[in-house]
Design an enzyme around this catalytic site. Structure first.
Site, PDB file in Angstrom:
ATOM      1  N   ARG A 199       3.220  -0.300   3.068  1.00 36.65           N
ATOM      2  CA  ARG A 199       2.564   0.802   2.374  1.00 36.65           C
ATOM      3  C   ARG A 199       1.422   1.314   3.246  1.00 36.65           C
ATOM      4  NH1 ARG A 199       6.469   0.434  -0.123  1.00 36.65           N
ATOM      5  NH2 ARG A 199       6.833   0.564  -2.381  1.00 36.65           N
ATOM      6  N   GLU A 207       1.782  10.917   0.759  1.00 36.46           N
ATOM      7  CA  GLU A 207       3.186  11.245   1.032  1.00 36.46           C
ATOM      8  C   GLU A 207       3.641  12.371   0.115  1.00 36.46           C
ATOM      9  OE1 GLU A 207       5.596   7.727   0.798  1.00 36.46           O
ATOM     10  OE2 GLU A 207       4.501   6.706   2.406  1.00 36.46           O
ATOM     11  N   HIS A 226       9.162   7.605   5.320  1.00 40.63           N
ATOM     12  CA  HIS A 226       9.399   6.565   4.308  1.00 40.63           C
ATOM     13  C   HIS A 226      10.895   6.347   4.078  1.00 40.63           C
ATOM     14  CE1 HIS A 226       7.245   4.420   0.761  1.00 40.63           C
ATOM     15  NE2 HIS A 226       8.279   3.710   1.194  1.00 40.63           N
TER      16      HIS A 226
END
Length: 320
Positions: A238, A267, A286
């Site tokens: 993360r 994000e 991601h």
């Protein structure tokens, strides 16, 4: 029977309706797909005000108390995965919103991590782009990973899987996390190191801890300063686990050789973010968990959960 409205959020791939049998719910539920992220919490509240059911994709859309309070019709919130740090569970409970999760058959993040390591050390994507652009022959002399030391921050299920992959590539592996013991490392067949030793000794450092208040900012400027100038940092866990400002400065000043980052504090990563301008930083959006196989499981289990809930049964995987 009153029909219910279900929102599928952040389906960036436009894949949700194709990989699960939503027709199973057609007699009770109307489904709407949102393919793009909301610009703000206010935008999310406005768009979702009339939905009783929401299917969230990991932490792409946060659900703080203020958003729960803005969604009085919401009764069921489903998230991919069995934990979601962006959902205020206490607020959900206070509002009477049921929370359910989904499982994985396996975790694809470790192979992606190895892919980032190979890109950093061998420049596969970089050289591929040059070849397609019609540029001259090879310009990048790579680094062999065999014999290098991989430092694993977090030796849980995913960290242990990553250690096994690295050993298959002939790497030496050491590990550290706040609660890790030498005995646990011995069981996993890796070396134990203190945090200071790991950052100083490892040629490549990869992060595999869960985001929590304890792990937020776990890797800071002092840790990056201990790294070798030839070392690489990889983060597929993360974004907030790493001090992004400190990492940006270390990369700008070439204090470390480079980094491979799949996760970010914000994000999607803003198009004007300074990370995008660095040539010693490999960026992916991601991708760690985002495979068709995994999404098929997530959306399939969401359909299963909605089916059970609308029939008055318990959620198969209840989180709150």
């Amino acid at each position: 029977m009153t029909r219910l409205r279900c929102a599928i959020l952040d389906d960036y791939f436009n894949i949700a309706l194709n990989v699960a049998d939503w027709d199973k719910l057609a007699d009770r539920v109307d489904v709407t797909v949102f393919s793009h992220p909301f610009a703000s919490e206010q935008a999310a509240a406005s768009a979702l005000a009339d939905f009783e059911i929401i299917c969230a994709m990991r932490e792409r859309t946060a659900f703080p108390r203020s958003l729960f309070e803005a969604l009085p019709k919401l009764k069921l919130l489903l998230t991919s995965g069995m934990r979601n740090a962006s959902i205020d569970m206490e607020a959900a409970k206070a509002r009477g919103v049921a929370i359910g999760g989904t499982q994985y058959s396996r975790d694809p993040t470790a192979p992606l991590t190895m892919g980032l390591i190979l890109e950093l050390t061998r420049g596969i994507g970089r050289e591929n782009a040059r070849m397609h652009a019609g540029e001259p022959w090879q310009t990048f002399a790579g680094v062999e990973v065999e014999g290098l030391t991989l430092g694993v921050v977090g030796l849980g299920k995913l960290g242990s899987k990553m250690a096994g992959i690295a050993k298959a590539f002939g790497m030496n592996v050491i590990a550290w996390s706040p609660n890790l013991t030498p005995e646990k490392c011995k069981e996993a067949g890796v070396g134990y190191a203190s945090k200071e030793e790991l950052f100083a000794k490892a040629d490549i450092i990869t992060i595999h801890v869960v985001l929590s208040e304890r792990s937020r900012g776990l890797v800071g400027a002092a840790d990056l300063a201990r790294m070798k100038p030839t070392a690489f940092l990889v983060n597929t866990a993360r974004g907030p686990i790493v001090d992004e400002a400190a990492l940006l400065e270390a990369l700008r000043q070439k204090k470390i050789a480079g980094a491979g980052i799949d996760v970010f504090s914000v994000e999607p990563l803003p198009v004007d973010h300074p990370f995008r301008k660095l040539d010693n930083l490999v960026l992916t959006p991601h991708l760690g968990y985002a495979t068709e196989d995994g999404l098929r499981i997530h959306y399939g289990q969401m359909v299963e959960a909605i089916d059970a809930w609308t029939k008055g049964s318990d959620l198969p995987r209840k989180l709150a």
